[in-house]
Design a protein around this motif. Structure first.
Motif, PDB file in Angstrom:
ATOM      1  N   GLY A 109       0.837  -1.114   0.025  1.00 33.21           N
ATOM      2  CA  GLY A 109       0.069   0.017  -0.048  1.00 33.21           C
ATOM      3  C   GLY A 109       1.021   1.206   0.010  1.00 33.21           C
ATOM      4  O   GLY A 109       2.313   1.212  -0.106  1.00 33.21           O
ATOM      5  N   LEU A 110       0.138   2.363  -0.048  1.00 34.64           N
ATOM      6  CA  LEU A 110       0.792   3.530   0.004  1.00 34.64           C
ATOM      7  C   LEU A 110       1.912   3.967   1.184  1.00 34.64           C
ATOM      8  O   LEU A 110       1.528   3.734   2.101  1.00 34.64           O
ATOM      9  CB  LEU A 110      -0.124   5.040  -0.321  1.00 34.64           C
ATOM     10  N   LYS A 111       3.151   4.325   1.063  1.00 31.11           N
ATOM     11  CA  LYS A 111       4.095   4.475   2.153  1.00 31.11           C
ATOM     12  C   LYS A 111       4.926   5.540   1.590  1.00 31.11           C
ATOM     13  O   LYS A 111       5.332   5.852   0.504  1.00 31.11           O
ATOM     14  CB  LYS A 111       4.825   3.308   2.589  1.00 31.11           C
ATOM     15  N   VAL A 112       5.349   6.484   2.611  1.00 33.51           N
ATOM     16  CA  VAL A 112       6.495   7.653   2.477  1.00 33.51           C
ATOM     17  C   VAL A 112       7.665   7.014   2.915  1.00 33.51           C
ATOM     18  O   VAL A 112       7.769   6.013   3.897  1.00 33.51           O
ATOM     19  CB  VAL A 112       6.069   8.746   3.043  1.00 33.51           C
ATOM     20  N   GLY A 113       8.793   7.443   2.307  1.00 29.60           N
ATOM     21  CA  GLY A 113      10.492   6.930   2.940  1.00 29.60           C
ATOM     22  C   GLY A 113      11.174   7.978   2.500  1.00 29.60           C
ATOM     23  O   GLY A 113      10.937   9.099   1.787  1.00 29.60           O
ATOM     24  N   TRP A 124      14.349   0.667  -2.456  1.00 28.04           N
ATOM     25  CA  TRP A 124      12.905   0.223  -2.632  1.00 28.04           C
ATOM     26  C   TRP A 124      12.893  -1.375  -2.889  1.00 28.04           C
ATOM     27  O   TRP A 124      11.956  -2.063  -2.677  1.00 28.04           O
ATOM     28  CB  TRP A 124      12.660   1.001  -4.091  1.00 28.04           C
ATOM     29  N   LEU A 125      13.768  -1.840  -3.556  1.00 25.91           N
ATOM     30  CA  LEU A 125      14.017  -3.225  -3.958  1.00 25.91           C
ATOM     31  C   LEU A 125      14.049  -3.927  -2.245  1.00 25.91           C
ATOM     32  O   LEU A 125      13.390  -5.029  -2.543  1.00 25.91           O
ATOM     33  CB  LEU A 125      15.153  -3.533  -4.660  1.00 25.91           C
ATOM     34  N   ASP A 126      14.759  -3.330  -1.621  1.00 27.34           N
ATOM     35  CA  ASP A 126      14.861  -3.972  -0.088  1.00 27.34           C
ATOM     36  C   ASP A 126      13.581  -3.910   0.487  1.00 27.34           C
ATOM     37  O   ASP A 126      13.253  -4.976   1.536  1.00 27.34           O
ATOM     38  CB  ASP A 126      16.023  -2.939   0.750  1.00 27.34           C
ATOM     39  N   GLN A 127      12.652  -3.086   0.263  1.00 24.74           N
ATOM     40  CA  GLN A 127      11.369  -3.007   0.909  1.00 24.74           C
ATOM     41  C   GLN A 127      10.258  -3.847   0.027  1.00 24.74           C
ATOM     42  O   GLN A 127       9.123  -3.796   0.511  1.00 24.74           O
ATOM     43  CB  GLN A 127      11.034  -1.662   1.032  1.00 24.74           C
ATOM     44  N   GLY A 128      10.593  -4.392  -0.982  1.00 25.37           N
ATOM     45  CA  GLY A 128       9.764  -5.065  -1.680  1.00 25.37           C
ATOM     46  C   GLY A 128       8.650  -4.342  -2.360  1.00 25.37           C
ATOM     47  O   GLY A 128       7.527  -4.787  -2.848  1.00 25.37           O
ATOM     48  N   ALA A 129       9.070  -2.999  -2.837  1.00 18.60           N
ATOM     49  CA  ALA A 129       7.969  -1.886  -3.342  1.00 18.60           C
ATOM     50  C   ALA A 129       7.779  -2.319  -4.834  1.00 18.60           C
ATOM     51  O   ALA A 129       8.623  -2.823  -5.484  1.00 18.60           O
ATOM     52  CB  ALA A 129       8.567  -0.730  -3.227  1.00 18.60           C
ATOM     53  N   ILE A 130       6.595  -2.495  -5.362  1.00 18.27           N
ATOM     54  CA  ILE A 130       6.204  -2.764  -6.821  1.00 18.27           C
ATOM     55  C   ILE A 130       6.276  -1.480  -7.686  1.00 18.27           C
ATOM     56  O   ILE A 130       6.306  -1.270  -8.832  1.00 18.27           O
ATOM     57  CB  ILE A 130       5.143  -3.634  -7.028  1.00 18.27           C
ATOM     58  N   GLN A 131       6.272  -0.500  -6.850  1.00 16.03           N
ATOM     59  CA  GLN A 131       6.346   1.055  -7.541  1.00 16.03           C
ATOM     60  C   GLN A 131       6.895   1.948  -6.677  1.00 16.03           C
ATOM     61  O   GLN A 131       6.812   1.887  -5.307  1.00 16.03           O
ATOM     62  CB  GLN A 131       4.849   1.544  -7.802  1.00 16.03           C
ATOM     63  N   ASP A 157       4.478   4.930   7.193  1.00 13.11           N
ATOM     64  CA  ASP A 157       5.864   4.796   6.630  1.00 13.11           C
ATOM     65  C   ASP A 157       6.520   3.524   7.046  1.00 13.11           C
ATOM     66  O   ASP A 157       7.534   3.274   6.686  1.00 13.11           O
ATOM     67  CB  ASP A 157       6.671   6.013   7.502  1.00 13.11           C
ATOM     68  N   ARG A 158       5.553   2.470   7.085  1.00 15.69           N
ATOM     69  CA  ARG A 158       6.117   1.194   7.283  1.00 15.69           C
ATOM     70  C   ARG A 158       5.349   0.223   6.228  1.00 15.69           C
ATOM     71  O   ARG A 158       4.556   0.566   5.563  1.00 15.69           O
ATOM     72  CB  ARG A 158       5.643   0.610   8.642  1.00 15.69           C
ATOM     73  N   THR A 159       6.023  -0.992   5.877  1.00 17.89           N
ATOM     74  CA  THR A 159       5.266  -1.906   5.041  1.00 17.89           C
ATOM     75  C   THR A 159       4.939  -3.175   5.802  1.00 17.89           C
ATOM     76  O   THR A 159       5.333  -3.527   6.891  1.00 17.89           O
ATOM     77  CB  THR A 159       6.751  -2.554   4.368  1.00 17.89           C
ATOM     78  N   ASN A 160       3.616  -3.561   5.698  1.00 19.74           N
ATOM     79  CA  ASN A 160       3.191  -4.778   5.988  1.00 19.74           C
ATOM     80  C   ASN A 160       3.887  -5.846   5.190  1.00 19.74           C
ATOM     81  O   ASN A 160       3.420  -6.042   4.319  1.00 19.74           O
ATOM     82  CB  ASN A 160       1.785  -4.653   6.091  1.00 19.74           C
ATOM     83  N   TRP A 161       5.047  -6.604   5.948  1.00 19.60           N
ATOM     84  CA  TRP A 161       5.739  -7.373   5.196  1.00 19.60           C
ATOM     85  C   TRP A 161       4.894  -8.617   4.776  1.00 19.60           C
ATOM     86  O   TRP A 161       5.206  -9.184   3.734  1.00 19.60           O
ATOM     87  CB  TRP A 161       7.084  -7.690   5.883  1.00 19.60           C
ATOM     88  N   ARG A 162       3.889  -9.099   5.722  1.00 20.52           N
ATOM     89  CA  ARG A 162       3.125 -10.165   5.324  1.00 20.52           C
ATOM     90  C   ARG A 162       2.376  -9.842   4.057  1.00 20.52           C
ATOM     91  O   ARG A 162       2.406 -10.845   3.025  1.00 20.52           O
ATOM     92  CB  ARG A 162       2.306 -10.639   6.532  1.00 20.52           C
ATOM     93  N   GLY A 242      11.915  -8.284  -1.685  1.00 23.15           N
ATOM     94  CA  GLY A 242      12.337  -7.655  -0.658  1.00 23.15           C
ATOM     95  C   GLY A 242      13.595  -8.289  -0.113  1.00 23.15           C
ATOM     96  O   GLY A 242      14.630  -8.649  -0.936  1.00 23.15           O
ATOM     97  N   GLN A 243      13.681  -8.089   1.112  1.00 21.42           N
ATOM     98  CA  GLN A 243      14.956  -8.998   1.752  1.00 21.42           C
ATOM     99  C   GLN A 243      14.573 -10.385   2.011  1.00 21.42           C
ATOM    100  O   GLN A 243      15.485 -11.078   2.903  1.00 21.42           O
ATOM    101  CB  GLN A 243      15.318  -8.155   3.071  1.00 21.42           C
TER     102      GLN A 243
END
Ligand SMILES: [Zn+2]
Length: 265
Positions: A109-113, A124-131, A157-162, A242-243
């Motif tokens: 979902g939307l996040k700021v970083g 972004w790759l570390d976070q598994g972002a698709i965009q 500002d966080r990713t729900n990694w699941r 992501g990682q």
């Protein structure tokens, strides 16, 4: 583990680095892979053996001494430099007094970083972002922290990694989100510009970036694997995002175990 962007929209490339070994993980997709932790952990900064890893792979003395392990790295708005209590002012000058980018990303979902200019698109790759979309550039890490704090009123500002690993993340119109947020937060941004100088916080006009990952099948239920609980993890490698390494038996965040000695089979 090193993650690099793929060429021309192809999935990101994952390389496992263990000692001298460089293992192309993309090539192992669909195959059996196990990683066994030997019990040894080496500090990623000084190389000393440590019984436990602190932060992302440090021994306790390094964790307490290095500026890169201080709380202001996670909360840049609490930068100690100006108070004269930066743990390593020279390190701070080299790393924190450099242009930083405030970005929007879609990981779960939307996040700021925020990140240093040079860390795009690795972060972004570390976070598994698709965009992802860089929206502002600032002069220092501290300023990026103030801007991020402002944006956190409206955006996570966080990713729900699941959710990120399950992969059912809907695409977003990041340009529209950017315009909406810049407008809604204009007053706060003006305040920061008043404080740091009109040129300190610059609006960027960049194109959104799409990121893809090598995944055969996303897990429907996310089981977390951990070297501290089970020294041997693995199974059929189903994906990399992501990682995380995703096996048919569960997922493991490899970044968490930086400095752990492992045997690869
Ligand atoms: Zn150390």
């Amino acid at each position: 583990m090193a993650i690099e962007p793929g060429d021309d929209g192809s999935p990101a490339r994952y390389t496992l680095r263990a000692g001298e070994l460089r293992l192309d993980l993309n090539a192992r997709l669909g195959q059996w892979l196990t990683l066994t932790h030997t019990g040894a952990i080496a500090c990623t900064h000084c190389g000393r053996a440590t019984r436990k890893s602190f932060g992302q792979g440090y021994c306790y003395p390094c964790f307490k001494r290095l500026a890169q392990c201080d709380t202001c790295i996670v909360k840049p708005e609490t930068c100690h430099y100006f108070a004269g209590t930066c743990r390593e002012p020279e390190w701070g000058e080299r790393h924190c007094f450099r242009p930083h980018v405030v970005y929007l990303a879609n990981s779960s979902g939307l996040k700021v970083g925020i990140t240093r200019r040079t860390q795009v698109p690795t972060r972004w790759l570390d976070q598994g972002a698709i965009q992802a979309l860089p929206i502002l550039e600032v002069d220092t890490r501290q300023q990026s922290g103030f801007v991020e704090t402002l944006f956190k009123r409206e955006v996570a500002d966080r990713t729900n990694w699941r959710a990120m690993l399950k992969g059912d993340v809907a695409p977003l119109d990041l340009v529209a989100e950017r315009d909406r947020l810049l407008e809604g937060l204009a007053e706060g941004l003006d305040e920061l510009r008043g404080r740091f100088g009109a040129d300190a916080i610059r609006t960027l006009d960049e194109a959104p970036v799409a990121l893809d990952y090598p995944v055969l099948e996303s897990p429907t239920k996310v089981v977390s694997l951990n070297f501290d609980k089970t020294p041997t993890v693995g199974g059929i490698l189903m994906g990399l995002k992501g990682q995380y390494l995703m096996f048919d038996t569960g997922v493991i965040n490899l970044r968490k175990f930086t400095g752990y000695e492992v045997v690869v089979d």
